[in-house]
Design an enzyme around this catalytic site. Structure first.
Site, PDB file in Angstrom:
ATOM      1  N   HIS A 149       0.890  -1.151   0.003  1.00  0.00           N
ATOM      2  CA  HIS A 149      -0.088   0.040   0.011  1.00  0.00           C
ATOM      3  C   HIS A 149       0.813   1.270  -0.253  1.00  0.00           C
ATOM      4  O   HIS A 149       0.514   2.549  -0.528  1.00  0.00           O
ATOM      5  CB  HIS A 149      -0.866  -0.033   1.096  1.00  0.00           C
ATOM      6  CG  HIS A 149      -2.190  -0.724   0.855  1.00  0.00           C
ATOM      7  ND1 HIS A 149      -2.258  -2.164   1.090  1.00  0.00           N
ATOM      8  CD2 HIS A 149      -3.442  -0.530   0.638  1.00  0.00           C
ATOM      9  CE1 HIS A 149      -3.530  -2.606   0.878  1.00  0.00           C
ATOM     10  NE2 HIS A 149      -4.380  -1.626   0.485  1.00  0.00           N
ATOM     11  N   GLY A 150       1.978   1.215   0.546  1.00  0.00           N
ATOM     12  CA  GLY A 150       2.832   2.649   0.635  1.00  0.00           C
ATOM     13  C   GLY A 150       4.208   2.268   1.228  1.00  0.00           C
ATOM     14  O   GLY A 150       4.492   1.509   2.234  1.00  0.00           O
TER      15      GLY A 150
END
Length: 489
Positions: free
Chosen positions: A323-324
């Protein structure tokens, strides 16, 4: 170009769709596929032309690897292909994150690279990894390049999913629809698209107005009231819910306009009664990818409770990192891995717990699950780790709770919660018309549905669609379109 922008709704989409329908009507399926591929590249280039070449290199490279795997079936080729894809995403998404941590640990001052994250790289990279693995396991056969190129670049799902499989989409391409089917697909697709657009404009963006300033204050370590912190956390929980739900609806609706049914990616996750069920409902295609290509190959839950817990933590660690590139995302993923491991362990002790009345047991299960998810969202939303810890400390510092009503946001949160829990989702609303290529997930018992609506081809639903369109038009005139949250991944 955003799905919720005027240039997309009044310009790009009508032009692309009308020409595609014309080519389909005159039985030019190959040209229609090529046209849709070119339009998808233009859609992607709207943000940054420079990364169109990167997308094309990725498509061509993985297609050639797929052809080579079909011919030679060598594990070394598969490993090389997966490694190349992971190196691509690793460089663009994690290069500076790695340097930042290396500099911190070693005391070095290595310079950061000036890298702009290509939109959708996490999605089209995972999609192509799945493609290579499926070829190696002989689940698919490679067809012509144009179909593969459109399978990767199809603009409704290029930027933020769903993560689709080759065998789900490519067989649908080039099928000639009758005028009756086209008419039905247009009505169904536009209705689903409008519902998603309404979720984004009327609910998600409205909640962001309240949530964003509070989380910015938390990152700045401003002293907050505990109730305000909880309101902001709930506002963000519902914001990301309707933002991603709205995007997922719009993607499925747009796919249906072109005669392509995409897989279901969102199914009322806040109705879940346990964390495992939550992940069967939230970002369904990512959960499927992590389960099929990581969790099960690691052994799943077949090698004892301890190994299961380790597998879950490892998978969710990678899910958070996907996701990041930041510790907040990693902690968010690890929290969910911990939740899932606890839920697996719960099976071993629940026989020793007292039996509660069904309603009480369900409400306790739902409350624990929802609060656990909201706590994890704090790490997901804040920009810094100190900001997340400050927010959580504020939320649970009961000495500094002030029970003053904030009427407008309190009413809005209450209405949003009632909509989320007690109204049908889009799939349930459209279920008689097979809105997605995949069925609804097997889930635990739902929260009670107070209104059991069914979409129909009739005047009532046409009026309802017109009402949604009018509200959306007013909101668009008075505001600017905002990016979907999942565009950053």
């Amino acid at each position: 170009m955003l799905f919720n922008s005027l240039i997309f709704i009044l310009g790009f989409l009508p032009i692309v769709l009308l020409l595609y329908l014309g080519l389909e009507y005159f039985r030019k399926p190959l040209i229609a596929i090529i046209w849709l591929f070119i339009a998808s590249l233009f859609f992607y280039a709207w943000w940054n032309w420079a990364y169109v070449l990167l997308l094309l290199v990725s498509i061509v490279g993985n297609y050639l690897l797929g052809k080579a795997l079909t011919r030679w079936h060598k594990k070394a080729l598969l490993i090389a292909g997966i490694s190349a894809n992971l190196l691509l995403i690793g460089y663009y998404k994690y290069h500076n994150f790695f340097l930042e941590n290396l500099n911190y640990i070693s005391g070095l001052q290595l310079p950061y690279a000036d890298i702009f994250l290509p939109l959708g790289i996490s999605f089209f990279t995972f999609q192509q990894i799945a493609f290579l693995i499926d070829i190696y396991s002989k689940q698919v056969q490679v067809t012509r390049f144009s179909s593969y190129a459109l399978f990767i670049s199809f603009f409704p799902q290029l930027i933020a999913g769903p993560i689709v499989h080759y065998q789900e989409i490519v067989p649908q391409m080039g099928q000639r629809r009758s005028l009756t089917v086209i008419n039905q697909d247009l009505q169904i697709g536009l209705s689903i698209f409008l519902i998603g657009l309404f979720k984004k404009f009327a609910i998600a963006d409205t909640l962001a107005i309240y949530a964003s300033p509070i989380f910015a204050q938390a990152d700045s370590l401003v002293v907050l009231d505990g109730m305000i912190a909880w309101r902001a956390t709930l506002a963000y929980a519902f914001q990301i819910y309707f933002d991603f739900s709205g995007y997922s609806d719009m993607a499925i609706g747009l796919g249906r306009l072109f005669g392509l049914r995409l897989p279901l990616n969102f199914f009322s996750p806040y109705k879940a009664l346990n964390i495992s069920d939550f992940w069967r409902r939230w970002h369904i295609t990512l959960s499927r990818f992590l389960r099929d290509y990581l969790y099960i190959p690691l052994g799943g839950n077949q090698k004892g409770l301890l190994r299961t817990a380790v597998n879950l933590l490892m998978v969710m660690f990678l899910g958070g990192l996907w996701h990041g590139a930041g510790w907040n995302f990693i902690i968010w993923g690890m929290l969910h891995g911990f939740y899932l491991a606890c839920y697996q362990g719960f099976h071993n002790i629940r026989d020793y717990l007292p039996n509660l009345p069904t309603f009480i047991a369900r409400m306790m299960a739902w409350t624990i699950t929802f609060i656990a998810v909201c706590i994890a969202w704090v790490f997901f939303r804040t920009e810094t780790l100190p900001g997340a810890l400050h927010m959580l400390q504020t939320m649970f510092d009961f000495k500094h709770w002030y029970f003053a009503l904030q009427t407008e946001i309190d009413i809005y949160l209450l209405l949003t919660g009632l909509i989320t829990l007690f109204l049908p989702n889009t799939w349930q609303l459209m279920r008689e018309y097979s809105p997605s290529i995949t069925p609804a997930p097997k889930t635990t018992s739902y929260m009670p549905m107070l209104v059991n609506l069914h979409w129909r081809f009739n005047a009532t639903w046409a009026i309802f669609a017109g009402l949604l369109l009018a509200i959306i038009a007013i909101l668009m005139v008075n505001g600017q379109p905002t990016e979907f949250i999942y565009f950053q991944f």
